[in-house]
Motif scaffolding. Structure first.
Motif, PDB file in Angstrom:
ATOM      1  N   ASN A 120     -89.035 -48.319  30.488  1.00 54.45           N
ATOM      2  CA  ASN A 120     -88.858 -48.342  31.936  1.00 54.45           C
ATOM      3  C   ASN A 120     -89.339 -49.678  32.485  1.00 54.45           C
ATOM      4  N   ILE A 121     -88.510 -50.283  33.324  1.00 47.09           N
ATOM      5  CA  ILE A 121     -88.897 -51.550  33.942  1.00 47.09           C
ATOM      6  C   ILE A 121     -89.642 -51.251  35.228  1.00 47.09           C
ATOM      7  N   ARG A 122     -90.857 -51.744  35.315  1.00 47.25           N
ATOM      8  CA  ARG A 122     -91.667 -51.514  36.503  1.00 47.25           C
ATOM      9  C   ARG A 122     -92.582 -52.710  36.718  1.00 47.25           C
ATOM     10  N   GLY A 238     -81.671 -56.888  33.542  1.00 46.51           N
ATOM     11  CA  GLY A 238     -82.911 -57.400  34.110  1.00 46.51           C
ATOM     12  C   GLY A 238     -83.112 -57.004  35.558  1.00 46.51           C
ATOM     13  N   ARG A 248     -87.755 -59.288  34.612  1.00 48.14           N
ATOM     14  CA  ARG A 248     -88.102 -58.375  33.511  1.00 48.14           C
ATOM     15  C   ARG A 248     -86.824 -57.795  32.938  1.00 48.14           C
ATOM     16  N   CYS A 249     -86.612 -58.006  31.630  1.00 42.69           N
ATOM     17  CA  CYS A 249     -85.360 -57.614  30.980  1.00 42.69           C
ATOM     18  C   CYS A 249     -85.609 -56.648  29.830  1.00 42.69           C
ATOM     19  N   LEU A 250     -84.668 -55.747  29.614  1.00 41.04           N
ATOM     20  CA  LEU A 250     -84.693 -54.920  28.407  1.00 41.04           C
ATOM     21  C   LEU A 250     -84.152 -55.733  27.243  1.00 41.04           C
ATOM     22  N   VAL A 257     -89.532 -54.666  26.503  1.00 40.25           N
ATOM     23  CA  VAL A 257     -89.285 -55.406  27.734  1.00 40.25           C
ATOM     24  C   VAL A 257     -89.679 -56.856  27.503  1.00 40.25           C
ATOM     25  N   ASP A 259     -90.187 -60.594  29.375  1.00 47.06           N
ATOM     26  CA  ASP A 259     -90.401 -61.226  30.669  1.00 47.06           C
ATOM     27  C   ASP A 259     -89.951 -62.683  30.661  1.00 47.06           C
TER      28      ASP A 259
END
Length: 335
Positions: A120-122, A238, A248-250, A257, A259
């Motif tokens: 999860n991008i947070r 991202g 922030r990218c998967l 993740v 960065d």
């Protein structure tokens, strides 16, 4: 040996690590051995020869800066800012450096970093610990494009296109035959149209991905070396945050993740440069304005100071004398 008191640590006290103490700052937040202010202070003293008695060799040579950018162990060409101060800029290097000193204290590494966490991008308060607050800085990073590391790349989720300036394209040393014609103008938020020179596909490498991206080639004076639009951000899986100064990218496999860190120093340097250029343009425009002409009193009737008129002081002597004679011959008109 005693040092002059340094500038206080700017990070809010509640955000500092109180288990670390700096003897130079006499405050908490980092260890003395990690103090960048002290390191720069000592280096400057070494360069001035003030610590010669403490060296085994009597001459200190500042280590040469190296190119940190490499791909698969091979160094790549680095394209820095298109902007720079003009040769006739009257501001001295020392004054310019002093104005940037505070931002250089806060420079972050703009090399991509891999963060192992959930998919999860947070964003959280922890991301702000390495960001200068408060700020209004855009997100400016470095990107590997073709075989060059390009500095000062603006991440702009509001832009529908990737944009590259002609001056940057020329430094990539790509044959111009690769450029394809286009008849679609770029539209500014104010409705202004810019006719591009063409479009070109360039490989962009970041966050373990190499994507073939379409760029619009323009001849306008660039604000940044590249502008990466929302299409590229989406294809990178991202999410960008100017507040947290990171995109922030998967990863391609979706398991981690990665960065892409912003460089606040680059953003602030550009802001200062544009401010200087804007002021210079304003001063030049002001200098071109016609100056207010001074007026000179002329007696309509010679010897009678009660009856006077005014004329500009710019006419040459012969013209001035002729005008005065005309005025006095027609004194009744000035009654």
């Amino acid at each position: 040996m005693k040092f002059a008191a340094p500038q206080p640590i700017r990070q809010p006290l509640e955000q500092r690590d109180k288990s670390k103490h700096c003897a130079y700052h006499r405050d908490y937040g980092h260890m003395t051995n990690d103090c960048r202010s002290l390191r720069r202070k000592v280096e400057n003293m070494l360069l001035r020869g003030e610590l010669a008695d403490y060296l085994t060799t009597k001459e200190y040579v500042k280590p040469r800066e190296t190119n940190p950018w490499s791909v698969d162990g091979n160094q790549v060409k680095v394209i820095h800012a298109i902007h720079g101060r003009s040769e006739d800029d009257q501001e001295s290097d020392e004054v310019y450096r002093s104005r940037l000193r505070i931002t250089h204290k806060l420079r972050l590494s703009s090399v991509n970093t891999i963060v192992s966490r959930s998919i999860n991008i947070r964003f959280g308060d922890g991301d702000l610990s390495i960001v200068q607050l408060s700020h209004e800085d855009p997100l400016v990073i470095s990107l590997l494009v073709v075989n060059c590391m390009i500095k000062r790349v603006l991440i702009d989720p509001w832009s529908s296109a990737n944009i590259i300036a002609k001056t940057v394209f020329e430094q990539l040393e790509i044959p111009s035959l690769s450029v394809r014609p286009t008849f679609s103008p770029l539209m500014g938020f104010d409705g202004t149209k810019v006719d591009p020179l063409g479009v070109i596909d360039l490989s962009v490498t970041a966050a373990k991905r190499t994507l073939k991206e379409n760029f619009v080639l323009t001849e306008i004076h660039p604000s940044y070396n590249l502008i990466m639009g929302r299409g590229w951000i989406h294809r990178m899986n991202g999410v960008s945050s100017t507040l947290h100064q990171v995109m922030r990218c998967l990863s391609p496999d979706g398991k981690e993740v990665i960065d892409l860190r912003g460089d606040q120093v680059a953003a602030k340097e550009y802001y200062m440069l544009t401010q200087n250029e804007a002021k210079k343009a304003e001063d030049e425009a002001e200098a071109k304005k016609p100056t207010e002409e001074s007026l000179e009193a002329v007696e309509v009737i010679l010897g009678d100071p009660r009856k006077i008129t005014y004329m500009g002081s710019s006419p040459i002597a012969e013209e001035k004398e002729a005008l005065i004679k005309v005025i006095r011959r027609n004194a009744d008109a000035f009654a």
